[in-house]
Scaffold this motif. Structure first.
Motif, PDB file in Angstrom:
ATOM      1  N   LEU A 194       0.808  -1.223   0.000  1.00  0.00           N
ATOM      2  CA  LEU A 194       0.000   0.000   0.000  1.00  0.00           C
ATOM      3  C   LEU A 194       0.838   1.267   0.000  1.00  0.00           C
ATOM      4  CD1 LEU A 194      -2.434  -1.161   2.820  1.00  0.00           C
ATOM      5  CD2 LEU A 194      -2.894  -1.190   0.376  1.00  0.00           C
ATOM      6  N   TYR A 232       1.309   0.428  -4.556  1.00  0.00           N
ATOM      7  CA  TYR A 232       0.083   1.127  -4.952  1.00  0.00           C
ATOM      8  C   TYR A 232       0.336   2.571  -5.404  1.00  0.00           C
ATOM      9  CZ  TYR A 232      -4.095   3.954  -3.816  1.00  0.00           C
ATOM     10  OH  TYR A 232      -5.097   4.891  -3.812  1.00  0.00           O
ATOM     11  N   PRO A 233       1.012   3.404  -4.586  1.00  0.00           N
ATOM     12  CA  PRO A 233       1.206   4.786  -5.065  1.00  0.00           C
ATOM     13  C   PRO A 233       2.099   4.882  -6.303  1.00  0.00           C
ATOM     14  CG  PRO A 233       2.121   4.519  -2.846  1.00  0.00           C
ATOM     15  CD  PRO A 233       1.468   3.240  -3.194  1.00  0.00           C
ATOM     16  N   LEU A 234       3.086   4.003  -6.395  1.00  0.00           N
ATOM     17  CA  LEU A 234       3.953   4.066  -7.577  1.00  0.00           C
ATOM     18  C   LEU A 234       3.197   3.639  -8.831  1.00  0.00           C
ATOM     19  CD1 LEU A 234       7.480   2.899  -6.379  1.00  0.00           C
ATOM     20  CD2 LEU A 234       6.561   5.210  -6.622  1.00  0.00           C
TER      21      LEU A 234
END
Lengths: 572, 188
Positions: B19, B23-25
């Motif tokens: 997460l 996820y952000p990448l």
């Protein structure tokens, strides 16, 4: 004009009423016992196929015993230990961010009291912020620290309510499920897919998502502006879906980079209400009566609507001194009055705490509704999971009070409600209330705390009352005139968040364990029905009476007094 | 108990990777590929020089430009936020009077966004009415025909999104850039 603007709210609610029963059923199928509850999920053509692989991978790497089934003590222990480690990790990350990568602005380490407050805040799903994101937190802390806890605190809320529901639905069993499986499934099957879709929609509207450093520009008039950037969209999406509410930037969802257009605002309002509105339907499925779920849904919906209507009237009231109504102070032009008022109402009702207008600058009666939404215990849909378990506590109290009135043993869905459940239910109601009132009184007595307010008159009292209400109810929005970044507030707001969160979760899981062991008494003619409008009405009455009795004195010193002064033309 | 503590640490680390990093990448990668303009701050470039973000307001002071809303942080993007004043505070009453005097506008209920601080301190928009009351000043200072000013304002009036969401509004930066562009073309 007003009706025209209300149309968008009608569209929003209609959409939600269509989608939420479906999502509610989906959530039920994720957590229900039957194997292969989500059909065909392990087939490669299923849209969630990849997520089922991730789920299995997590079990494999972490050596999770999938078949272990926990009683309430083990379940509670797992919740607490998991949240504790989450807190420690986030706390440490903030205090060493200077030496870690992905910090293009070279922001320094976060001071210890602020790091404590922020870590507690994100672990408890409160997301109260005593810092400004763009000048305090590095990209790494925002991603690896805050975003992760946005997910996990929301997941914790969901699994606790699922454990409670299982307790209610169980027949003489002490097993509530496996915490590790539940938390993994809530994150992997509910929160991640929704966050992905919503982040992409938000990016298309202009929410920033980049790892580039802040950009310096020169304006038309030759002034330098430093434009903050960062991986915002991925965090804003889960902040709404998980009803966390902690803004990437200081101005939260009023910041044009977090909420750039009316459509992004629509998406944010939709995603904020989505899971809390779906969970009553999940409940109905679990207990085998959709009507029970619908009754809770309409009870919550009624309370939400009452608040919204009062706020609309209050905002459109002609201000006696400023001689205007619909005052735009603290609101954004693209959203206007209706969107600001509705957002403020749902964000406090749903325990989100993201704001798209300055709550402090709304009219006094609007401010009162916002505080009341939180003071009632965040049960008007409430935080993800937390709202429904809070509401079920009130249901038990209502059943108990009604039982006393007609003189028969109270029971709910075939389970006898006895002294242990009621004691715990009372605790869950009293603990947050006590914290709010006692800590507010304390802050008023400490000069170094009271001097942090920024306004005069009754509004200064409201600022402090709002702060402790918001933290104990795990909401996180603020009357932000108060400067909360002082050791006193960092510590006491932090304590109030911990007590407000776990002071409810612990009694709830005890109730779950206790109800789970009981047998289900078959329905008879004498059974008090809990799926009728009459029950919804009594439930609302109980909620409002408890809330009003507890808070009328405090509210009359703040927003009510301010309203009366405003009407007689006195400003301060 | 002990087994649960170890599982707890492992699950936390697994989620931190999933997460907090993957996820952000992944979202960043997608954003940079498909929405590079939006994801990087909607920066407007004039002659290849960045002059601002389309989404963030600027502190226009010159009489020859349209003014935006009052900002509690003077449009410093590093200090986003509202005044958080109560509507019953002296500060608001004073601000209202000061702005009304500066704009030479009568206090009525038509639109009041120019009289009060915005929520973010970076509101890029003003209402249509708020642009129209400035037209007179712009026409005089720039020596333009007032009809021409009205024309530019009308051109920049954004309708409600999908015809029903939000409010009609005008982006002040885009409006001013257009104003300057037209002036420049004339002088050529």
């Amino acid at each position: 004009m007003l009706y025209n603007n209300l149309f968008q709210i009608v569209v929003l609610i209609t959409l939600l009423v269509i989608v939420c029963p479906i999502l509610g059923y989906y959530i039920f199928s994720i957590f229900s016992k039957e194997e292969n509850s989500i059909k065909n999920i392990n087939k490669y053509w299923h849209p969630l196929f990849i997520f089922s692989k991730i789920e299995l991978l997590i079990y494999k790497i972490c050596k999770v015993d999938k078949l272990q089934n926990m009683d309430w003590k083990k379940y509670l222990f797992s919740v607490l230990i998991f949240n504790f480690f989450g807190f420690v990790l986030l706390f440490i990350l903030q205090m060493i961010q200077k030496w870690l990568p992905l910090n293009p602005q070279n922001l320094g380490n976060v001071p210890i009291d602020l790091a404590f407050n922020t870590a507690v805040s994100f672990v408890t799903n409160t997301n109260w912020q005593n810092y400004a994101g763009e000048t305090t937190m590095s990209y790494l802390v925002q991603m690896v620290g805050l975003t992760v806890q946005n997910f996990l605190s929301a997941g914790t809320g969901i699994v606790v309510v699922i454990a409670l529901i299982r307790g209610i639905a169980n027949k003489e069993s002490n097993l509530l499920g496996n915490f590790w499986v539940d938390i993994t499934r809530s994150v992997v099957y509910i929160l991640i897919p929704l966050s992905i879709v919503i982040s992409i929609l938000l990016i298309s509207q202009g929410v920033v998502q980049t790892l580039q450093p802040y950009q310096n520009i020169e304006t038309i008039e030759g002034v330098n502006q430093t434009i903050p950037l960062g991986p915002a969209a991925s965090q804003v999406a889960i902040k709404m879906v998980g009803t966390n509410g902690g803004g990437y930037f200081n101005a939260n969802s009023s910041h044009p980079f977090e909420n750039p257009t009316p459509f992004s605002n629509f998406i944010e309002m939709f995603s904020l209400l989505l899971i809390p509105m779906a969970l009553p339907f999940t409940f109905g499925r679990f207990v085998g009566s959709k009507k029970q779920g619908r009754t809770l849904f309409f009870t919550m919906f009624g309370l939400l609507l009452i608040g919204f209507i009062i706020m609309l009237f209050s905002e459109n009231y002609l201000h006696p001194i400023l001689q205007q109504s619909g005052i735009m102070e603290g609101k954004e032009t693209r959203f206007g009055i209706v969107n600001s008022v509705f957002f403020a109402n749902i964000t406090t009702a749903v325990s989100c705490g993201a704001v798209n207008c300055a709550h402090s600058s709304l009219t006094p009666i609007s401010g009162l509704i916002l505080m009341l939404n939180m003071m009632l215990g965040e049960i008007v849909f409430g935080g993800v999971g937390a709202g429904l378990y809070g509401m079920l506590i009130f249901v038990l109290l209502t059943v108990f009070i009604s039982g006393l009135m007609v003189g028969r043993t109270p029971e709910y869905l075939g389970k006898k409600i006895e002294s242990k459940e009621i004691k715990m239910a009372i605790l869950a109601v009293i603990i947050p209330n006590m914290v709010i009132l006692i800590f507010t009184a304390l802050a008023l007595c400490v000069p170094s705390a009271y001097s942090q307010v920024s306004s005069g008159g009754p509004h200064s009292f409201s600022e402090i009352l709002y702060a402790f209400t918001s933290s104990a109810a795990n909401n996180g929005s603020a009357f932000a005139g108060l400067n909360g970044n002082t050791p006193f507030f960092n510590i006491f707001l932090g304590l109030s968040m911990i007590i407000g969160r776990f002071g409810v979760i612990i009694p709830v899981l005890i109730i779950a364990g206790s109800l789970s062991n009981k047998k289900i008494i078959p329905k008879s003619l004498g059974t008090f029905r809990t799926d009728t409008p009459l029950f919804a009405f009594i439930l609302i009455a109980v909620i409002l009476i408890i809330g009003a009795l507890t808070y009328f004195p405090a509210l009359s010193l703040g927003p009510i007094l301010e309203h009366l002064l405003m009407k007689s033309g006195i400003i301060f | 108990m002990k087994a649960n503590i170890i599982v707890s640490l492992k699950v936390l680390l697994a989620f931190t990777v999933l997460l907090g990093i993957i996820y952000p990448l992944a979202i960043t990668g997608f954003a940079q590929l498909f929405f590079p303009y939006e994801a990087n701050g909607s920066i407007i470039k004039i002659n290849n020089k960045p002059t601002g973000s389309e989404l963030l307001g600027q502190n226009f002071q010159s009489d020859s430009l349209f003014w935006g809303r009052p900002s509690f942080s003077n449009y410093n993007p590093l200090k986003s936020g509202a005044s958080n004043f109560s509507v019953n505070s002296n500060s608001i009453a004073i601000l209202q009077k000061k702005q009304a005097d500066r704009l030479k506008m009568k206090i009525n209920n038509k639109s009041n966004d120019l009289l009060y601080y915005s929520a973010s301190g970076l509101d890029p928009h003003i209402s249509y009415h708020s642009a129209m009351i400035q037209a007179d000043r712009i026409a005089k200072v720039r020596n333009m025909d007032i009809k021409e000013v009205y024309k530019i304002i009308n051109k920049h009036n954004e309708k409600k999104q999908f015809l029903f969401l939000g409010e009609e509004r005008i982006n002040v930066l885009l409006l001013n850039l257009d104003l300057i562009k037209i002036e420049n073309e004339k002088s050529k």
